[in-house]
Scaffold this active site. Sequence first.
Site, PDB file in Angstrom:
ATOM      1  CG  ASP A   8       8.710  19.583  -5.613  1.00  0.00           C
ATOM      2  OD1 ASP A   8       9.077  20.758  -5.528  1.00  0.00           O
ATOM      3  OD2 ASP A   8       9.033  18.820  -6.551  1.00  0.00           O
ATOM      4  CG  ASP A  10       9.093  23.079 -10.936  1.00  0.00           C
ATOM      5  OD1 ASP A  10       8.399  23.443 -11.897  1.00  0.00           O
ATOM      6  OD2 ASP A  10       9.666  23.883 -10.170  1.00  0.00           O
TER       7      ASP A  10
HETATM    8  C1  BG6 Z   1      12.614  23.517  -8.591  1.00  0.00           C
HETATM    9  C2  BG6 Z   1      12.974  22.743  -9.846  1.00  0.00           C
HETATM   10  O1  BG6 Z   1      11.316  23.179  -8.191  1.00  0.00           O
HETATM   11  O2  BG6 Z   1      12.665  24.914  -8.829  1.00  0.00           O
HETATM   12  C3  BG6 Z   1      14.303  23.219 -10.405  1.00  0.00           C
HETATM   13  O3  BG6 Z   1      13.034  21.366  -9.539  1.00  0.00           O
HETATM   14  C4  BG6 Z   1      14.267  24.716 -10.615  1.00  0.00           C
HETATM   15  O4  BG6 Z   1      14.558  22.558 -11.627  1.00  0.00           O
HETATM   16  C5  BG6 Z   1      13.938  25.398  -9.288  1.00  0.00           C
HETATM   17  O5  BG6 Z   1      15.523  25.186 -11.087  1.00  0.00           O
HETATM   18  C6  BG6 Z   1      13.906  26.904  -9.372  1.00  0.00           C
HETATM   19  O6  BG6 Z   1      12.879  27.300 -10.230  1.00  0.00           O
HETATM   20  P1  BG6 Z   1      12.630  28.766 -10.748  1.00  0.00           P
HETATM   21  O7  BG6 Z   1      11.258  28.671 -11.380  1.00  0.00           O
HETATM   22  O8  BG6 Z   1      12.645  29.662  -9.557  1.00  0.00           O
HETATM   23  O9  BG6 Z   1      13.706  29.107 -11.711  1.00  0.00           O
HETATM   24 MG    MG Z   2      10.395  18.761  -8.062  1.00  0.00          MG
END
Ligand code: BG6
Ligand code: MG
Length: 217
Positions: A8, A10
Amino acid sequence: MKPACIFDMDGVLVDTADYHFETWRRLAEKLGFVLGDNMREQLKGISRMASLAIVLEYGGIKVSENEQKKLADLKNKWYIESLDEVSHKVVLPGVINFLHSLREMGVECAVGSASRNAAITLKSLELDDLFVSIVDGNDVIHTKPNPEVFKNAARDLQYKESDCIVFEDSQKGVKAAKEGGFNCVGIGDKNSLKAADIVISGLEAANYSHIVSKMKG
Ligand code: BG6
Ligand code: MG
């Protein structure tokens, strides 16, 4: 065959979990309510639109689909701006070393992230070359806890799910990995990530051989 690793992004590779949450807080404030700290975990791992739906429900706010799109775009604009300030500093401790050690051992790696920003983020951090495949929120229909994103990564790697180790910091992501038939290393708090096979504090503490020995029982 050495088990492959699927990360993963984030909260596992980059320290962006708080940036996401703080930006949702900012959006909530603009809409006239305070997003409680108890929502932090719930917003991890899921897509932008799924997160927005949770935020709006929390605030008791109903808006048109068009307005939802505008709010999601605004959140993303603020999020990207906040990331600009930190750039390379967002890479979490131990990540570069661990990824390089996997490369030296010949372990195949991929990314499976709900974020639509994953591919561009990893490219701007010059980490993209370390992965055979980066599957992100642009490539899937279903958000975690559906295992689609990890299954697509395993398919790209040409590995069976049971021959892959998913590294994941969110409860929904751990659930996705386990429901998809993957081995799973939780990143973060043991109590919060009980469903993972093992939990470590971060990739700084990761030891591939040790993890594999735990996986193979
Ligand atoms: C996930 C995060 O990896 O991605 C979430 O844990 C986030 O917090 C989600 O909202 C979507 O991310 P993005 O960058 O497409 O807005
Ligand atoms: Mg994550």
